[in-house]
Design an enzyme around this catalytic site. Structure first.
Site, PDB file in Angstrom:
ATOM      1  N   TRP A  91       3.585  -1.302 -11.571  1.00 16.22           N
ATOM      2  CA  TRP A  91       2.571  -2.264 -12.006  1.00 16.22           C
ATOM      3  C   TRP A  91       1.516  -2.548 -10.936  1.00 16.22           C
ATOM      4  CZ3 TRP A  91       7.455  -5.406 -12.639  1.00 16.22           C
ATOM      5  CH2 TRP A  91       8.112  -5.077 -13.820  1.00 16.22           C
ATOM      6  N   HIS A  92       1.317  -1.634 -10.019  1.00 16.89           N
ATOM      7  CA  HIS A  92       0.357  -1.881  -8.948  1.00 16.89           C
ATOM      8  C   HIS A  92      -0.965  -1.161  -9.199  1.00 16.89           C
ATOM      9  CE1 HIS A  92       3.944  -2.835  -6.055  1.00 16.89           C
ATOM     10  NE2 HIS A  92       3.810  -3.712  -7.035  1.00 16.89           N
TER      11      HIS A  92
END
Length: 601
Positions: free
Chosen positions: A535-536
């Site tokens: 999720w970066h």
């Protein structure tokens, strides 16, 4: 350690994030000092209650126009939006619009042990909005006040000093802004046995020095902070709103912003407000003041911010015209150069319970790879037989079926047969490696003009050879780790299990990418076929392409973007600390700039 057959290893991933899923039954915090969230946050209300104050008629002779109430409209009550709105409200009237609800009464959001349930919830009211990139990788967007801090794994670590210098931030203000966040929502983690084994194993294989517990980004092995307290209770960016001037802040939940409004009569288009729909579907308009300095500020995240700019007419002209969107400013870079840090994981099962933990330990290597760990899937016997959603553990065994044949009927059949899975199979830990500075880039494009729908997102994982080389280096580090003495002492397994672990991981339902027969013979193929997200993701509104160094959108007036969509690189090992810091940092910076201008300096 018991090695479980491949066809029993597939249930362990949840949306590609089951690596963080936790066991049931941990202690809830005491409720004796419980205060209803409405008392602490009286300025949060449903978006249907929005009613701008009546505007007096203009006086005869062309008198001054009535002034709308808001100096700032902040779109997106997430990781950056909450600290930004709280800071700006110290001196100005602020409207914060959040498309989701509140995290405070949602047990799936609030408690570490329920982490997986929010990610598996595919309903329209979920705090997590599921999407699949065109690469075939499962992903999630936050849809709740607090943003990504309400659905993530909670790890807190600052950006490096070199990162701060490279992006041109004021180091003094940065070092004032991080502690402002930390005093309110960050904690030292409980150092669980699995985390200690990984920590000691990393040091044993040379990922040194031992930097102990620190928020700083330093080469070697360290323990970072967490937004979960000792009771396993999550503290999100929404709690930073408690620092706001309550008289100057209005927060509307379930406010779905459709587009930004512009006055196009001048030399440059000027943002004047936003259009949003409330929880009943009714349409509203909110305006900013005509006073100098008033702005619309977009803080919708790496997916939401470029998406909203495109819906508002800022983006590639040809793409906008295809969907009959009026072009406000032609900018070819909006939505371009999207990047996600690819991650790969190895599952390590145990024949005994292991204490739950999210990310606490990280190995920051000089090979462009970060190594982290989590543990404690360990679902209860009852939970094993629950159905948590179409992309949850229940469809794990379907990874051997082609994606287009993974029907609801097949899922239900697997759910009925899941009782045959040994309970102990749900115990274990994960080793994770993340590429620190990926070179592979993708793009975000509109599918339609509905702001509720996910846009098309492509990351092109491992399209750059450097990224693939980094992943192979990361897998080799994890291979050394599982053979290290501290690790073997904890797992009580032999040194010949690496290939078995790789086999288990490659058959797991981590994505929709077809598997290859040489996955565990070729680490390059293993990386490509088992890629997941942490999720970066970032980019799409880059500094120098879409916004300037003050995060003002180029080509228009009174509009900024302040969030991870402006990043060229993901800061630190995990970005949430820096995104919260940036909200505070830019809030203070804006206040100081306006104060100087008001003083004539």
């Amino acid at each position: 350690m018991a090695i479980i057959n491949n066809n029993l290893s597939l249930f362990i991933f949840l949306l590609s994030s089951s690596l963080f899923t936790l066991s049931q039954g941990s202690s809830f915090p005491p409720l004796c000092n419980y205060t209803p969230w409405q008392t602490r946050y009286p300025f949060i209300r449903p978006s249907s209650s929005f009613s701008p104050p009546p505007q007096p008629p203009s006086t005869a002779g062309g008198g001054a126009k009535p002034v709308p109430p808001y100096d700032y409209i902040v779109v997106g009550g997430g990781t950056a939006g909450c600290p930004l709105a709280a800071t700006l409200s110290q001196k100005y009237k602020v409207l914060l619009l959040e498309r989701g609800g509140v995290p405070f009464t949602n047990r799936n959001v609030s408690f570490l042990e329920n982490f997986h349930l929010t990610l598996a919830d595919l309903s329209n009211t979920s705090a997590s909005q599921f999407f699949v990139s065109t690469d075939g990788v499962f992903n999630a967007r936050a849809r709740v006040l607090g943003g990504g801090t309400a659905i993530n794994a909670g790890f807190y670590t600052r950006a490096s000093a070199s990162y701060v210098k490279r992006v041109g931030w004021d180091a003094k203000l940065v070092n004032e802004s991080y502690p402002w966040v930390e005093k309110q929502v960050v904690h030292e983690p409980i150092f669980e046995p699995w985390q200690r084994a990984v920590h000691d194993g990393l040091l044993d294989i040379g990922v040194s020095p031992d930097n102990g517990f620190t928020y700083d980004h330093l080469y070697g092995t360290k323990v970072g902070g967490t937004i979960f307290d000792k009771y396993g209770r999550r503290h999100t960016a929404a709690e930073l709103l408690a620092s706001a001037n309550h008289q100057n802040l209005d927060v509307l939940i379930h406010a779905k912003v459709q587009n930004i409004m512009f006055d196009t009569t001048g030399k440059k288009p000027r943002a004047i407000g936003v259009v949003f729909h409330d929880e009943n579907g009714d349409r509203h308009k909110a305006f900013i003041s005509r006073k100098r300095g008033s702005e619309v500020i977009v803080t919708c995240g790496a997916i939401g911010s470029p998406h909203l700019l495109l819906l508002s007419g800022i983006g590639p002209k040809a793409d906008l015209e295809k969907l009959n969107i009026s072009v406000v400013h032609d900018n070819e870079f909006v939505g371009k150069d999207m990047v996600d840090n690819p991650m790969n994981a190895i599952y390590v099962p145990f024949n005994r319970p292991v204490k739950q933990s999210l990310i606490e330990t990280v190995g920051i290597t000089k090979h462009g790879v970060y190594v982290e760990a989590s543990s404690g899937y360990g679902q209860s016997k009852d939970s094993i037989h629950c159905h948590h959603g179409v992309a949850s553990a229940e469809i794990g065994q379907l990874s051997t079926i082609p994606p287009n044949k993974r029907t609801h009927e097949a899922i239900e059949l697997y759910k009925r047969n899941k009782k045959d899975i040994p309970h102990e199979a749900f115990h274990g830990g994960f080793l994770l490696e993340k590429i620190a500075y990926p070179m592979s880039k993708g793009e975000l494009k509109l599918i339609n003009t509905n702001a509720d729908d996910n846009p098309s997102v492509t990351f092109n994982y491992f399209s750059h050879a450097k990224d693939l080389k980094g992943c192979v280096n990361g897998i080799r580090i994890m291979e050394k780790l599982v053979r290290s003495k501290p690790f073997l002492n904890f797992t009580q397994c032999d040194t010949k299990t690496v290939n078995k672990l790789l086999n288990m991981s490659v058959t797991a339902n981590v994505n929709l990418i077809p598997r290859h027969t040489n996955d565990t013979e070729s680490l390059e193929q293993f990386c490509k076929d088992t890629v997941i997200t942490i999720w970066h993701y970032h980019g799409g509104c880059h500094v120098g392409q879409v916004v300037n160094t003050n995060y003002e959108v180029m080509g228009v007036h009174r509009l900024r973007v302040i969030d991870g969509s402006t990043f060229d690189e993901s800061p630190g090992t995990n970005p949430q600390a820096t995104v919260m810091m940036l909200g505070r940092y830019m809030g203070v910076k804006i206040l100081r700039e306006r104060s100087r201008k008001a003083s004539g300096l």
